[in-house]
Design a protein around this motif. Structure first.
Motif, PDB file in Angstrom:
ATOM      1  N   UNK A 249      30.727  -4.296  17.062  1.00  0.00           N
ATOM      2  CA  UNK A 249      30.375  -4.000  18.453  1.00  0.00           C
ATOM      3  C   UNK A 249      29.215  -3.016  18.519  1.00  0.00           C
ATOM      4  N   UNK A 250      29.285  -1.976  17.694  1.00  0.00           N
ATOM      5  CA  UNK A 250      28.193  -0.999  17.653  1.00  0.00           C
ATOM      6  C   UNK A 250      26.896  -1.668  17.212  1.00  0.00           C
ATOM      7  N   UNK A 251      26.975  -2.529  16.220  1.00  0.00           N
ATOM      8  CA  UNK A 251      25.798  -3.262  15.748  1.00  0.00           C
ATOM      9  C   UNK A 251      25.186  -4.102  16.871  1.00  0.00           C
ATOM     10  N   UNK A 252      26.038  -4.777  17.619  1.00  0.00           N
ATOM     11  CA  UNK A 252      25.535  -5.614  18.708  1.00  0.00           C
ATOM     12  C   UNK A 252      24.877  -4.785  19.798  1.00  0.00           C
ATOM     13  N   UNK A 253      25.578  -3.752  20.227  1.00  0.00           N
ATOM     14  CA  UNK A 253      25.050  -2.932  21.326  1.00  0.00           C
ATOM     15  C   UNK A 253      23.794  -2.173  20.900  1.00  0.00           C
ATOM     16  N   UNK A 254      23.777  -1.677  19.700  1.00  0.00           N
ATOM     17  CA  UNK A 254      22.665  -0.833  19.253  1.00  0.00           C
ATOM     18  C   UNK A 254      21.425  -1.662  18.909  1.00  0.00           C
ATOM     19  N   UNK A 255      21.602  -2.711  18.121  1.00  0.00           N
ATOM     20  CA  UNK A 255      20.454  -3.451  17.593  1.00  0.00           C
ATOM     21  C   UNK A 255      20.179  -4.744  18.350  1.00  0.00           C
ATOM     22  N   UNK A 256      21.179  -5.598  18.490  1.00  0.00           N
ATOM     23  CA  UNK A 256      20.929  -6.895  19.109  1.00  0.00           C
ATOM     24  C   UNK A 256      20.580  -6.762  20.583  1.00  0.00           C
ATOM     25  N   UNK A 257      21.236  -5.818  21.287  1.00  0.00           N
ATOM     26  CA  UNK A 257      20.963  -5.613  22.703  1.00  0.00           C
ATOM     27  C   UNK A 257      19.990  -4.470  22.946  1.00  0.00           C
ATOM     28  N   UNK A 258      19.512  -3.840  21.863  1.00  0.00           N
ATOM     29  CA  UNK A 258      18.511  -2.776  21.936  1.00  0.00           C
ATOM     30  C   UNK A 258      18.930  -1.679  22.913  1.00  0.00           C
ATOM     31  N   UNK A 259      20.128  -1.151  22.693  1.00  0.00           N
ATOM     32  CA  UNK A 259      20.651  -0.081  23.547  1.00  0.00           C
ATOM     33  C   UNK A 259      21.122   1.066  22.651  1.00  0.00           C
ATOM     34  N   UNK A 260      20.167   1.814  22.054  1.00  0.00           N
ATOM     35  CA  UNK A 260      20.541   2.877  21.113  1.00  0.00           C
ATOM     36  C   UNK A 260      21.383   3.982  21.736  1.00  0.00           C
ATOM     37  N   UNK A 261      21.146   4.298  23.011  1.00  0.00           N
ATOM     38  CA  UNK A 261      21.903   5.363  23.652  1.00  0.00           C
ATOM     39  C   UNK A 261      23.382   5.040  23.715  1.00  0.00           C
ATOM     40  N   UNK A 262      23.700   3.849  24.221  1.00  0.00           N
ATOM     41  CA  UNK A 262      25.100   3.444  24.327  1.00  0.00           C
ATOM     42  C   UNK A 262      25.702   3.208  22.954  1.00  0.00           C
ATOM     43  N   UNK A 263      24.920   2.615  22.033  1.00  0.00           N
ATOM     44  CA  UNK A 263      25.409   2.417  20.667  1.00  0.00           C
ATOM     45  C   UNK A 263      25.727   3.738  19.987  1.00  0.00           C
TER      46      UNK A 263
END
Length: 293
Positions: A249-263
């Protein structure tokens, strides 16, 4: 031999402590700072906008995170328990064989030496619904094959089996060291007193191995809570969210969805929760040891 004062001994450790702080603490601090910002990119430059606790407030409503927490807990409980039980059985067996057991030790630790990408390829072929070895065995005995990784009822169990196969050798090595260091005179005294093999294991061997079993379980539980390779290589979290785990989930939110803050907020939350669980577990283990002493 040179003589160091107590202050000199501490100062001699200072460079190593500084290196440790740079390598371990600075990334965590950077992660914490990022978690309070919304990160965007403009003309190739990172822009950080302060959002306070907004990223953390979004976590409870994240459906992927909810599924990830549940699945991660299942993996930790079942995979870690199986690894410790099987690893302990293998350690006791190898120790009982004496010098003959040295032949089996390299075979047991072999899965630990295989790269993750190779493990993913091997098990994907074995789980294949058309020509995988498991379905070929079922069909050979007159049963119908199954889509192991494509069915939500078996996908997570299939991932757990791979994790058990991969990491049981690690538990085996830790527990073998503990078994080999057991005092022989205590076991011999139990046999002289007429204890059966089961009684010797239940009342002598197991209590002596408890600290090693506890630390092995705790260490493997922490590592299992970070499971990622098996999920990424075998199922990518699917089908649906049946194999979604926190790390993925962290991988998806951080990298795939380009959301470093939420990740980053997800990462900090998991680090905090796991740290609290470790402290509680260590205190519980210490209290048990004090109660028995």
């Amino acid at each position: 031999m040179p003589h160091f004062s107590p202050l000199g001994k501490y100062l001699s450790l200072l460079p190593a402590l500084l290196v440790f702080a740079l390598l371990a603490l600075l990334p965590v601090i950077n992660l914490l700072i990022t978690s309070f910002h919304e990160v965007s990119w403009q003309a190739g430059t990172k822009q950080m906008e302060w959002v306070g606790l907004d990223n953390y407030a979004d976590i409870p409503a994240d459906p992927l995170f909810k599924a990830g927490v549940i699945n991660t807990a299942i993996v930790v409980i079942f995979a870690t328990s199986a690894q410790v039980i099987i690893g302990l059985a293998l350690a006791l067996g190898c120790s009982a064989l004496g010098k003959k057991g040295r032949f089996y030790r390299p075979l047991i630790i072999l899965p630990l030496l295989i790269p993750g990408i190779v493990i993913g390829a091997i098990w994907r072929l074995m789980y294949n619904s058309e020509f995988g070895v498991f379905n070929l065995i079922l069909e050979a005995v007159g049963l119908t094959g199954h889509d192991w990784l494509g069915s939500s009822s078996t996908a997570l169990a299939s991932v757990i089996v791979v994790d058990i196969w991969h990491w049981t050798p690690f538990a085996f090595l830790l527990l073998l060291a503990a078994v080999e260091s057991l005092p022989r005179d205590v076991s011999e005294a139990a046999k002289i007193d007429g204890a059966t093999t089961w009684q010797e294991f239940r009342y002598v061997t197991l209590p002596l191995l408890y600290p090693a079993i506890f630390m092995t379980f705790l260490f493997r539980a922490v590592m299992a809570s970070k499971i990622f390779d098996e999920v990424f290589l075998l199922t990518s979290g699917g089908p649906g969210t049946s194999t979604e785990v926190v790390s993925f989930t962290i991988f998806q939110r951080y990298f795939l969805q380009d959301n470093p803050g939420y990740g980053s907020a997800l990462s900090v939350s998991i680090i905090f929760v796991v740290s609290v669980i470790i402290v509680i577990a260590l205190n519980a283990g210490r209290s048990r040891e004090l109660a028995q002493s």
